[in-house]
Design a protein around this motif. Structure first.
Motif, PDB file in Angstrom:
ATOM      1  N   PHE A 111       0.828  -1.211   0.000  1.00 48.18           N
ATOM      2  CA  PHE A 111       0.000   0.000   0.000  1.00 48.18           C
ATOM      3  C   PHE A 111       0.859   1.256   0.000  1.00 48.18           C
ATOM      4  N   MET A 113       0.042   4.731   1.513  1.00 49.66           N
ATOM      5  CA  MET A 113      -0.936   5.399   2.360  1.00 49.66           C
ATOM      6  C   MET A 113      -0.607   6.883   2.468  1.00 49.66           C
ATOM      7  N   THR A 135      -8.481  -4.517  -2.364  1.00 47.02           N
ATOM      8  CA  THR A 135      -7.955  -3.163  -2.213  1.00 47.02           C
ATOM      9  C   THR A 135      -8.467  -2.307  -3.356  1.00 47.02           C
ATOM     10  N   TYR A 147      -5.535   7.718  -3.130  1.00 44.92           N
ATOM     11  CA  TYR A 147      -5.740   7.024  -1.856  1.00 44.92           C
ATOM     12  C   TYR A 147      -6.071   5.565  -2.121  1.00 44.92           C
ATOM     13  N   GLU A 148      -5.952   4.740  -1.076  1.00 46.90           N
ATOM     14  CA  GLU A 148      -6.276   3.329  -1.220  1.00 46.90           C
ATOM     15  C   GLU A 148      -6.600   2.711   0.137  1.00 46.90           C
ATOM     16  N   GLY A 149      -7.340   1.630   0.089  1.00 43.22           N
ATOM     17  CA  GLY A 149      -7.707   0.935   1.309  1.00 43.22           C
ATOM     18  C   GLY A 149      -8.234  -0.451   0.979  1.00 43.22           C
ATOM     19  N   ASN A 164     -14.791   1.368   3.479  1.00 39.96           N
ATOM     20  CA  ASN A 164     -13.423   1.537   3.954  1.00 39.96           C
ATOM     21  C   ASN A 164     -13.198   2.992   4.358  1.00 39.96           C
ATOM     22  N   THR A 165     -12.335   3.189   5.346  1.00 40.23           N
ATOM     23  CA  THR A 165     -11.931   4.542   5.748  1.00 40.23           C
ATOM     24  C   THR A 165     -10.430   4.661   5.575  1.00 40.23           C
ATOM     25  N   THR A 166      -9.995   5.723   4.888  1.00 38.09           N
ATOM     26  CA  THR A 166      -8.574   5.891   4.613  1.00 38.09           C
ATOM     27  C   THR A 166      -8.243   7.367   4.449  1.00 38.09           C
ATOM     28  N   ASP A 167      -6.961   7.698   4.555  1.00 34.14           N
ATOM     29  CA  ASP A 167      -6.515   9.080   4.395  1.00 34.14           C
ATOM     30  C   ASP A 167      -6.314   9.405   2.918  1.00 34.14           C
TER      31      ASP A 167
END
Length: 302
Positions: A111, A113, A135, A147-149, A164-167
């Motif tokens: 990843f 991030m 993903t 972004y990715e999660g 999904n929660t991601t920055d």
């Protein structure tokens, strides 16, 4: 007797494998259901403000509509790639805007991030952490990282969705107007519906500074609806992709080489006062050598 006792175990093993394969096929079908021609409505509204500044001004609510063609680029067992193209302007003479791209990888362990200010941290997860998960890797219009999660697709009660929660970096509608925060913590939900799909978002606008706890400046609701229409309505976008897909394959190939360095990544916002997408959207940058050189000029390995 030993053979008889092994039969139930073998049956259980094949049953588990079969169920996992069936679930994976459901996931793949849900992802590919996001392809096609859609009438899109983008809705965003700032919902809660936590600033201590009495002069704080929330972002204005935004509603925008258009046609979007979601083109299937790759369809492999463990990877599905979808390129989005906006079709705007006069219906008889539309303009095409290369939009975002989403790649879906099954049980991915690598990843990038986002960590604020055009920096992405390279992170690895164990195979156990991502077992059965997909993903979603989202890319900018110039195919640089966004972004990715990783999460599990859920199919229950007639619903198919992924959460999904991601920055993430600030969206264009924000970073062109605001600089009082530097990270969007995105709560993403993709749900397939009987008329298309919905991208439901619960986002936090966060101030991130080294050595300090994150500060939530405000919260935002996003609700983007994709209503399926006849593919013929997006013919201009389809034609554009046929003419330009080879160039963007070269762009993706270069970025893949960058990502495969498997190290923290920093990007310059501009080179010679010009953003990367402005270079790549130019016909001048259509050959591999020029594409590689301009992308590399924006990349800084930490």
């Amino acid at each position: 007797m030993k053979r008889l006792t092994l039969l139930p175990l073998l049956f259980l093993t094949f049953s588990i494998i079969g169920n996992a394969q069936k679930k994976k096929e459901q996931d793949q079908n849900a992802i590919k259901d996001m392809c096609g021609c859609y009438e899109v409505t983008f809705n965003f509204a700032e919902t809660f403000q936590y600033s201590k500044d009495s002069l704080y001004k929330p972002s204005e609510s935004k509603v925008a509509k258009g046609l979007e063609w979601a083109q299937l680029v790759e369809d492999e067992d463990n990877k599905i790639s979808i390129q989005h193209l906006l079709q705007v302007g006069r219906p008889d003479k539309p303009s095409i805007v290369k939009h975002w791209r989403q790649d879906w990888l099954f049980e991915n362990t690598n990843f990038y991030m986002f960590n604020g200010d055009n920096h992405w941290n390279f992170v690895t997860k164990s195979s156990e952490e991502v077992k059965g998960q997909w993903t979603q890797k989202v890319y900018q219009v110039d195919d640089s990282p966004r972004y990715e999660g990783s999460s599990t697709w859920v199919h229950v009660d007639g619903k198919s969705y992924w959460e999904n929660t991601t920055d993430a970096p600030l969206p264009r509608r924000e970073y062109t107007k605001r600089n009082d925060y530097n990270v969007t913590v995105r709560g993403n939900r993709h749900e397939i519906t009987n008329i298309g799909w919905v991208h439901d978002q619960d986002n936090k606008k966060v101030i991130r500074e080294k050595g300090k706890d994150d500060t939530v400046l405000a919260e935002e609701k996003g609700y983007n609806t994709y209503v399926k229409v006849e593919d013929s309505k997006c013919k201009a976008a389809q034609d554009w992709w046929k003419e330009n897909n080879k160039k963007w394959a070269l762009v993706r190939d270069k970025w893949t080489k960058v990502y495969n360095r498997n190290t923290d990544l920093a990007l310059q916002a501009k080179v010679e006062n010009k953003a990367l997408y402005k270079y790549l959207f130019s016909e001048y940058y259509s050959k591999k050598k020029k594409i590689n050189k301009i992308i590399e000029s924006f990349v800084k390995i930490k």
